[in-house]
Design an enzyme around this catalytic site. Structure first.
Site, PDB file in Angstrom:
ATOM      1  N   ASP A   1      85.770  15.289   6.988  1.00 27.59           N
ATOM      2  CA  ASP A   1      86.344  14.002   7.402  1.00 27.59           C
ATOM      3  C   ASP A   1      87.643  13.814   6.624  1.00 27.59           C
ATOM      4  OD1 ASP A   1      86.774  11.401   8.409  1.00 27.59           O
ATOM      5  OD2 ASP A   1      84.630  10.959   8.393  1.00 27.59           O
TER       6      ASP A   1
ATOM      7  N   GLN B   1      86.882   7.960   9.388  1.00 24.77           N
ATOM      8  CA  GLN B   1      85.830   8.063  10.412  1.00 24.77           C
ATOM      9  C   GLN B   1      86.156   9.147  11.437  1.00 24.77           C
ATOM     10  OE1 GLN B   1      85.168   4.043  11.870  1.00 24.77           O
ATOM     11  NE2 GLN B   1      85.464   3.237   9.803  1.00 24.77           N
ATOM     12  N   HIS B   2      86.557  10.305  10.918  1.00 21.76           N
ATOM     13  CA  HIS B   2      86.914  11.459  11.736  1.00 21.76           C
ATOM     14  C   HIS B   2      85.930  12.604  11.490  1.00 21.76           C
ATOM     15  CE1 HIS B   2      91.401   9.991  11.704  1.00 21.76           C
ATOM     16  NE2 HIS B   2      90.630   9.259  12.482  1.00 21.76           N
ATOM     17  N   THR B   3      84.652  12.321  11.533  1.00 23.48           N
ATOM     18  CA  THR B   3      83.648  13.299  11.130  1.00 23.48           C
ATOM     19  C   THR B   3      83.567  14.472  12.107  1.00 23.48           C
ATOM     20  OG1 THR B   3      82.402  11.400  10.324  1.00 23.48           O
ATOM     21  CG2 THR B   3      81.297  13.525  10.290  1.00 23.48           C
TER      22      THR B   3
END
Length: 569
Positions: free
Chosen positions: A320, A502-504
């Site tokens: 992330d 929040q870029h998992t």
């Protein structure tokens, strides 16, 4: 559309678990073939058209996912660092996170695609995926009939617009106008500091300042469900959708996936399918696999889960982007944005990644953070913010099965965080870890993590001190100049204020079957060693791209749908 198939019916051809960015695309593309039956399920609601989504989810000036415990989200307790507990929202229902996120729709960089291809996924090379990227979009600025004559005079931005961009795909793309006074000042400040213009962040020009490509048009957030599953698609006789349906376990018989056990309206039942595709997101998909006995054998055994398939890469390579919020105080009321909360965006390569695709992102919010968290466009007297993140590609985290007895993470670290943090901390305190995975991000575990974030913070401070922005601003509110000038003090500030973009990605990574410690699926999402089972969401990316992954999530849906249509699923 609202009822599952009856017991005793033939299995559906494809069962898609999760109606988010990739799942909605899969359902739309696969159901184009009338002889293929498709069932799309999700734990959330399945609105039909703009009227059922309603203004709360469509207003592009707000970010529903920023509001604690919004009904269209599921919140996951995580640890960004061992001392930094947090909660991360994921969208639920039709459109998934594209229904509640900021509308940012920026392609991954060529270097990302080519790195993934070199890791044993040749179909992911940039030149191979470009036709899919073009076909999924309706680019209203640079598409074939768009404003392709705009300035595109740096590096690869001179490539032919018709080859780079599409105008007939389902996802509308529009770039922020930069007409707001704060956005105009940001652009001028970036030029004053010598950063190049980057008018089209969806081509592959060198990183610089430019407007944000977004799937928001004229103030409306066109989530992927709304764009890909309009009424005429939902009415296809071979497509069924089912909301309020929680996937509990994948059924594997004689080594092959044959369906999913679900809970719907309080009752459990099995939905049978010839092919199961998991598109539940980078948290829920690996968690479902682990609960089904697919994952690292030693971990499954510790939790008493019978091992169906030993795949040690599942959950072991979470990635992330770390993020900070930097507030600044306007000297006067600059007015509210008309169409979108997104202002300008600056990408630059840090000293750690000199000459790279741009690992620092400085993204401008035209709505105060207090407004994004509270659901209001205007908050008189509140500061505006820059969202500053390091877009690194290195996986550093992991996701494991959680213990039913796990306690709630200590939230003391939130107490003095950003102005909206108390609401998050309060929500965190009421969260239950029961039934949730155990997630650790591993942020700040290397010296370079601090170096990049220090550079990002100091670059933002320099922008605010440039004449164009200083004319509008009282300056950066925090950290103060003394902290900015001291590496150790700034590192402490970073640790205390750390957030996530929040870029998992990467929790079920793709790669060849001869490297199961690093790969759980092939390049088209087929789970190694489990026929009939695929994954299609950002779980499969081997690491995190240098840009937010919403556009790449849609691409995943396109690629996997194409593979299923071309192959015997």
């Amino acid at each position: 559309m609202g009822q599952p198939p009856n017991p005793g019916e033939s299995p559906v051809d494809v069962l898609v678990v999760g109606a988010g960015a990739a799942g909605a695309v899969l359902a739309a593309r696969l159901s184009e073939d009338p002889d293929r039956s498709v069932l799309l399920i999700d734990s959330g609601e399945m609105p039909r058209g703009e009227a059922e989504f309603g203004p709360d989810l469509l207003d592009a000036r707000l970010v529903p996912g920023a509001r604690p415990d919004h009904p269209a989200t599921t919140w996951y307790p995580v640890h960004l660092t061992p001392r930094r507990p947090w909660r991360v929202p994921r969208g639920r229902g039709l459109g998934g996170s594209t229904t509640v996120n900021g509308g940012y729709f920026v392609r991954a960089r060529r270097a990302d695609f080519d790195r993934w291809a070199a890791a044993g996924n040749p179909a992911w090379a940039y030149d191979q995926v470009l036709p899919f990227l073009r076909d999924l979009e309706n680019d209203l600025d640079f598409g074939e009939a768009g404003d392709a004559g705009e300035a595109r005079d740096a590096g690869e931005s001179s490539e032919d617009a018709a080859r780079l961009h599409g105008r007939s795909g389902p996802i509308p793309i529009r770039r922020s106008s930069l007409s707001h006074p704060a956005a105009e000042a940001f652009r001028a400040a970036a030029r004053q500091l010598g950063f190049p213009d980057e008018p089209d962040k969806n081509d592959q020009a060198p990183p610089g300042f430019g407007p944000v490509p977004s799937n928001s048009v004229a103030g409306v957030r066109h989530n992927v469900g709304l764009s890909c599953l309009p009424a005429e698609v939902l009415d296809r006789p071979n497509l069924h959708t089912l909301g309020g349906t929680r996937a509990l376990r994948i059924v594997v018989e004689r080594g092959r996936a044959t369906g999913v056990v679900v809970e719907h309206e309080g009752a459990r039942r099995t939905l049978d399918a010839r092919t199961v595709v998991l598109s539940a997101g980078a948290f829920a998909t690996p968690h479902l696999l682990l609960r089904s006995g697919i994952g690292p054998a030693a971990e499954l055994a510790r939790h008493g889960v019978p091992v169906v398939r030993d795949l040690p890469a599942i959950g072991a390579r979470l990635g992330d982007h770390p993020q900070l919020v930097l507030d600044w105080a306007p000297r006067e009321d600059l007015g509210e944005p008309v169409d979108t909360w997104l202002g300008g965006c600056l990408h630059l390569a840090s000293a750690v990644e000199a000459g790279g695709p741009g690992d620092i992102e400085i993204l401008q919010s035209l709505v105060p953070m207090a407004g994004l968290v509270g659901g209001a466009v205007r908050v008189p007297g509140a500061p505006l913010s820059f969202l500053v993140s390091v877009q690194r590609s290195r996986p550093s985290g992991r996701l494991r099965l959680g213990s039913a007895a796990a306690g709630v993470a200590d939230t003391a670290a939130h107490a003095h965080a950003h102005a909206h943090a108390p609401a998050r901390a309060k929500a965190h305190a009421h969260a239950r870890a029961d039934g949730m995975p155990d997630i650790a991000y591993g942020f700040l575990d290397m010296v370079d993590d601090y170096r990049r974030l220090r550079e990002a913070v100091r670059t933002t401070a320099a922008l605010l001190a440039a004449p164009a922005l200083s004319a509008l601003s009282e300056g950066l509110l925090d950290p103060n100049p003394r902290t900015l000038d001291d590496d150790r003090a700034l590192d402490r500030w970073i640790s205390d204020h750390l957030m996530t973009s929040q870029h998992t990605c990467g929790t079920v990574p793709m790669g060849p079957a001869d490297d199961l410690r690093r790969a759980a699926v092939d390049q088209f999402g087929r789970v190694h060693g489990v026929p009939g089972l695929r994954v299609a969401d950002t779980s499969i990316l081997p690491d995190t791209p240098h840009r937010g992954p919403a556009a790449t999530a849609v691409l995943i849906g396109e690629l996997v749908a194409d593979a299923i249509r071309r192959q015997s699923a």
